[in-house]
Design a protein around this motif. Sequence first.
Motif, mmCIF file in Angstrom:
data_model
loop_
_atom_site.group_PDB
_atom_site.id
_atom_site.type_symbol
_atom_site.label_atom_id
_atom_site.label_comp_id
_atom_site.label_asym_id
_atom_site.label_seq_id
_atom_site.Cartn_x
_atom_site.Cartn_y
_atom_site.Cartn_z
ATOM 1 N N GLU A 136 109.866 22.002 82.993
ATOM 2 C CA GLU A 136 109.698 20.705 83.635
ATOM 3 C C GLU A 136 108.985 20.841 84.982
ATOM 4 O O GLU A 136 108.122 20.040 85.320
ATOM 5 C CB GLU A 136 111.062 20.041 83.840
ATOM 6 C CG GLU A 136 110.977 18.683 84.533
ATOM 7 C CD GLU A 136 112.338 18.085 84.819
ATOM 8 O OE1 GLU A 136 112.391 17.028 85.506
ATOM 9 O OE2 GLU A 136 113.352 18.673 84.386
ATOM 10 N N ARG A 137 109.346 21.870 85.733
ATOM 11 C CA ARG A 137 108.801 22.008 87.092
ATOM 12 C C ARG A 137 107.423 22.680 87.120
ATOM 13 O O ARG A 137 106.529 22.279 87.864
ATOM 14 C CB ARG A 137 109.795 22.819 87.939
ATOM 15 C CG ARG A 137 109.301 23.247 89.303
ATOM 16 C CD ARG A 137 108.995 22.065 90.224
ATOM 17 N NE ARG A 137 108.537 22.552 91.511
ATOM 18 C CZ ARG A 137 107.295 22.989 91.765
ATOM 19 N NH1 ARG A 137 106.388 22.986 90.791
ATOM 20 N NH2 ARG A 137 106.975 23.415 92.967
ATOM 21 N N LEU A 138 107.223 23.715 86.314
ATOM 22 C CA LEU A 138 105.998 24.506 86.376
ATOM 23 C C LEU A 138 105.069 24.295 85.192
ATOM 24 O O LEU A 138 103.880 24.609 85.270
ATOM 25 C CB LEU A 138 106.341 26.000 86.482
ATOM 26 C CG LEU A 138 107.160 26.426 87.700
ATOM 27 C CD1 LEU A 138 107.563 27.896 87.575
ATOM 28 C CD2 LEU A 138 106.378 26.199 88.988
ATOM 29 N N GLY A 139 105.611 23.820 84.072
ATOM 30 C CA GLY A 139 104.799 23.606 82.886
ATOM 31 C C GLY A 139 105.091 24.620 81.792
ATOM 32 O O GLY A 139 105.544 25.741 82.056
ATOM 33 N N ALA A 140 104.813 24.222 80.556
ATOM 34 C CA ALA A 140 105.123 25.067 79.397
ATOM 35 C C ALA A 140 104.274 26.327 79.347
ATOM 36 O O ALA A 140 104.676 27.322 78.729
ATOM 37 C CB ALA A 140 104.929 24.265 78.108
ATOM 38 N N ASP A 141 103.103 26.314 79.994
ATOM 39 C CA ASP A 141 102.205 27.466 79.926
ATOM 40 C C ASP A 141 102.260 28.336 81.176
ATOM 41 O O ASP A 141 101.483 29.300 81.283
ATOM 42 C CB ASP A 141 100.759 26.985 79.704
ATOM 43 C CG ASP A 141 100.562 26.332 78.348
ATOM 44 O OD1 ASP A 141 101.331 26.654 77.421
ATOM 45 O OD2 ASP A 141 99.649 25.491 78.225
ATOM 46 N N HIS A 142 103.136 28.038 82.100
ATOM 47 C CA HIS A 142 103.254 28.862 83.300
ATOM 48 C C HIS A 142 103.893 30.199 82.932
ATOM 49 O O HIS A 142 104.795 30.274 82.097
ATOM 50 C CB HIS A 142 104.104 28.149 84.353
ATOM 51 C CG HIS A 142 103.998 28.743 85.722
ATOM 52 N ND1 HIS A 142 104.638 29.910 86.078
ATOM 53 C CD2 HIS A 142 103.304 28.346 86.819
ATOM 54 C CE1 HIS A 142 104.361 30.191 87.341
ATOM 55 N NE2 HIS A 142 103.556 29.263 87.812
ATOM 56 N N GLN A 143 103.448 31.273 83.587
ATOM 57 C CA GLN A 143 103.948 32.601 83.229
ATOM 58 C C GLN A 143 105.445 32.729 83.460
ATOM 59 O O GLN A 143 106.127 33.444 82.709
ATOM 60 C CB GLN A 143 103.197 33.678 84.020
ATOM 61 C CG GLN A 143 103.433 35.095 83.499
ATOM 62 C CD GLN A 143 103.005 35.256 82.054
ATOM 63 O OE1 GLN A 143 101.888 34.920 81.684
ATOM 64 N NE2 GLN A 143 103.906 35.758 81.218
ATOM 65 N N ALA A 144 105.974 32.065 84.477
ATOM 66 C CA ALA A 144 107.420 32.133 84.713
ATOM 67 C C ALA A 144 108.184 31.540 83.537
ATOM 68 O O ALA A 144 109.236 32.080 83.125
ATOM 69 C CB ALA A 144 107.782 31.401 86.002
ATOM 70 N N PRO A 181 108.427 25.337 96.788
ATOM 71 C CA PRO A 181 107.119 25.875 96.379
ATOM 72 C C PRO A 181 107.217 26.598 95.041
ATOM 73 O O PRO A 181 108.289 27.092 94.648
ATOM 74 C CB PRO A 181 106.777 26.859 97.513
ATOM 75 C CG PRO A 181 107.667 26.497 98.652
ATOM 76 C CD PRO A 181 108.907 25.912 98.056
ATOM 77 N N ASP A 182 106.094 26.686 94.357
ATOM 78 C CA ASP A 182 106.066 27.333 93.039
ATOM 79 C C ASP A 182 106.636 28.745 93.087
ATOM 80 O O ASP A 182 107.400 29.151 92.204
ATOM 81 C CB ASP A 182 104.632 27.383 92.507
ATOM 82 C CG ASP A 182 104.122 26.022 92.054
ATOM 83 O OD1 ASP A 182 104.869 25.034 92.194
ATOM 84 O OD2 ASP A 182 102.979 25.956 91.573
ATOM 85 N N GLU A 183 106.237 29.519 94.121
ATOM 86 C CA GLU A 183 106.654 30.916 94.157
ATOM 87 C C GLU A 183 108.167 31.056 94.315
ATOM 88 O O GLU A 183 108.764 32.012 93.808
ATOM 89 C CB GLU A 183 105.928 31.671 95.271
ATOM 90 C CG GLU A 183 106.132 31.119 96.667
ATOM 91 C CD GLU A 183 105.094 30.087 97.055
ATOM 92 O OE1 GLU A 183 104.931 29.845 98.276
ATOM 93 O OE2 GLU A 183 104.442 29.532 96.138
ATOM 94 N N VAL A 184 108.803 30.100 94.989
ATOM 95 C CA VAL A 184 110.265 30.145 95.123
ATOM 96 C C VAL A 184 110.919 29.813 93.787
ATOM 97 O O VAL A 184 111.907 30.441 93.381
ATOM 98 C CB VAL A 184 110.736 29.186 96.230
ATOM 99 C CG1 VAL A 184 112.265 29.117 96.284
ATOM 100 C CG2 VAL A 184 110.185 29.624 97.583
ATOM 101 N N VAL A 185 110.370 28.835 93.072
ATOM 102 C CA VAL A 185 110.899 28.495 91.745
ATOM 103 C C VAL A 185 110.764 29.686 90.795
ATOM 104 O O VAL A 185 111.671 29.987 90.008
ATOM 105 C CB VAL A 185 110.171 27.254 91.183
ATOM 106 C CG1 VAL A 185 110.666 26.935 89.775
ATOM 107 C CG2 VAL A 185 110.377 26.056 92.105
ATOM 108 N N GLU A 186 109.622 30.391 90.874
ATOM 109 C CA GLU A 186 109.436 31.589 90.047
ATOM 110 C C GLU A 186 110.504 32.636 90.354
ATOM 111 O O GLU A 186 111.048 33.277 89.438
ATOM 112 C CB GLU A 186 108.052 32.180 90.297
ATOM 113 C CG GLU A 186 106.900 31.304 89.830
ATOM 114 C CD GLU A 186 105.550 31.853 90.272
ATOM 115 O OE1 GLU A 186 105.442 33.082 90.434
ATOM 116 O OE2 GLU A 186 104.622 31.056 90.484
#
Length: 491
Positions: free
Chosen positions: A230-238, A195-200
């Motif tokens: 690659e996983r979340l995108g260039a504009d993701h806050q993480a 999930p996104d939150e785990v990747v963050e």
Amino acid sequence: MTTPLTPVELAFALLREGRMGDAENLMTREVQATADRHGPGSPEWASAQCDLGNVLLNADQLDRAAECFRRAAAVPPRDHESRKDQLTYRLNLGLALRMAGRLDEAETELRQGVQERLAFYGREHAGYAFGLEPLADLLRQRGDLAGAREVVEEAVANLWRNGHERVASALALRAAIVHAGGTPEPLFVGLHQLPDEVVEQIGQVVTQLLDRDDPASKPLLTALVAALEERLGADHQATLNALSVLANLGRDLGDQAGRIDAIERVLASYDRQGRQEQALMAALGLAMAQDEAGDTEAGLRTYASAAVRAERIGRPELRSQVLRNWGLALKEAGRVGPAEQRLTEAVEQARRGADHDMVGRAGVALGLFLQHEGRLSEARTVLEEGLAVLDPVHPDAIVGRSHLGAVLDGRTCGCGDMPGTIADAFREFVLTRLPADLLDRLDVAIVDGDFKIEVGLRREPTEAELERLNQVFQTAHAEFRRRISEPHYAR
């Protein structure tokens, strides 16, 4: 109706205020009260010892914290729950010993904890993996990368099977261990299945593991940025947070080109998203990086564009900050006239806003400029006005007060007696927070890198005043101690 804070919650609130002595005293009293109610050596007493240990750990009293955890872990468990608690106490003991640099002892405790967890939980339970991860990190720290890799792989496999969110920190640690081993294999695996939150969380833990003085940290962080993008995108806050850490790492390692590239990527993202204030802060960071890289003209152009951004946003505090930084850069570039214009405008804009700190910082910046130009009377007026609204603990207040001392001595340069200025600021900080008739004298000096304080009382303080006196001194120590070795004037 709000729930009252528990003693340990209140102690951590005191720690956040810098009142370390008060936090420790509170938990020491709680340990004694628990002993009176339940007896020393009871599970309740062990729990209170652990709470005291956690407070001491966060106050950097590592050896004392370790002894609290050791006492807690030595209490024989009475039931299933107190046995689980004992496993936690031993884990905390190992972590405290590691933080204190007592690595042999730490490894002994962590290995014992792993065996106890295996016996209690079984190999397939996530509770067993909780003990594996800190052992792997310790082995990494000790240079036993083969041992660390074996242990962390077992932790990752366990937590992955259990679907436990703590797999994030295990995967981050695995990446650091694989990177340290120098093998060409991928550092971050399986992110698309998480999930996104785990990747963050993986990103957050990797940045916490970094050694900011080690050039090898850069490829690890660069790989993290690529994986997050690659996983979340260039504009993701993480992704942006990791890029910001990469920029700071570039500054620490002297990699100015890498620093500038990272900031430019962050700035471009904020512009794409229309996040104007965040883009403005990134632009200021870019200007400073360009300036420190020796490209003065590029830095000045970026400051000019940042001023346009601030004007578009319309907040006077932001316009003041940009004008102040721009003026300082112009002064360093030898452009005295434009520098004075920008610094004067910075003060005017700050006065239109509601941020007193910004008024003070702009005033100190202009005052230093006027002092160096030999206009001491003007400098004194501006510095006194700026210092009147700055908290004495603020770094700019300390530097401004030191320069004001030089102005009063008739000097156009030099920052005066910085240790003496810090001591004076400490004294003012204390006096403004106590009853005016309580102290007869307060002598503060810096001796061998620490504060030497002598207090004379005019009268006998009440119990509440004595407690307040202790609190104020604890806070002052916490606020000013780091200023002794790191006074600076930052943009």
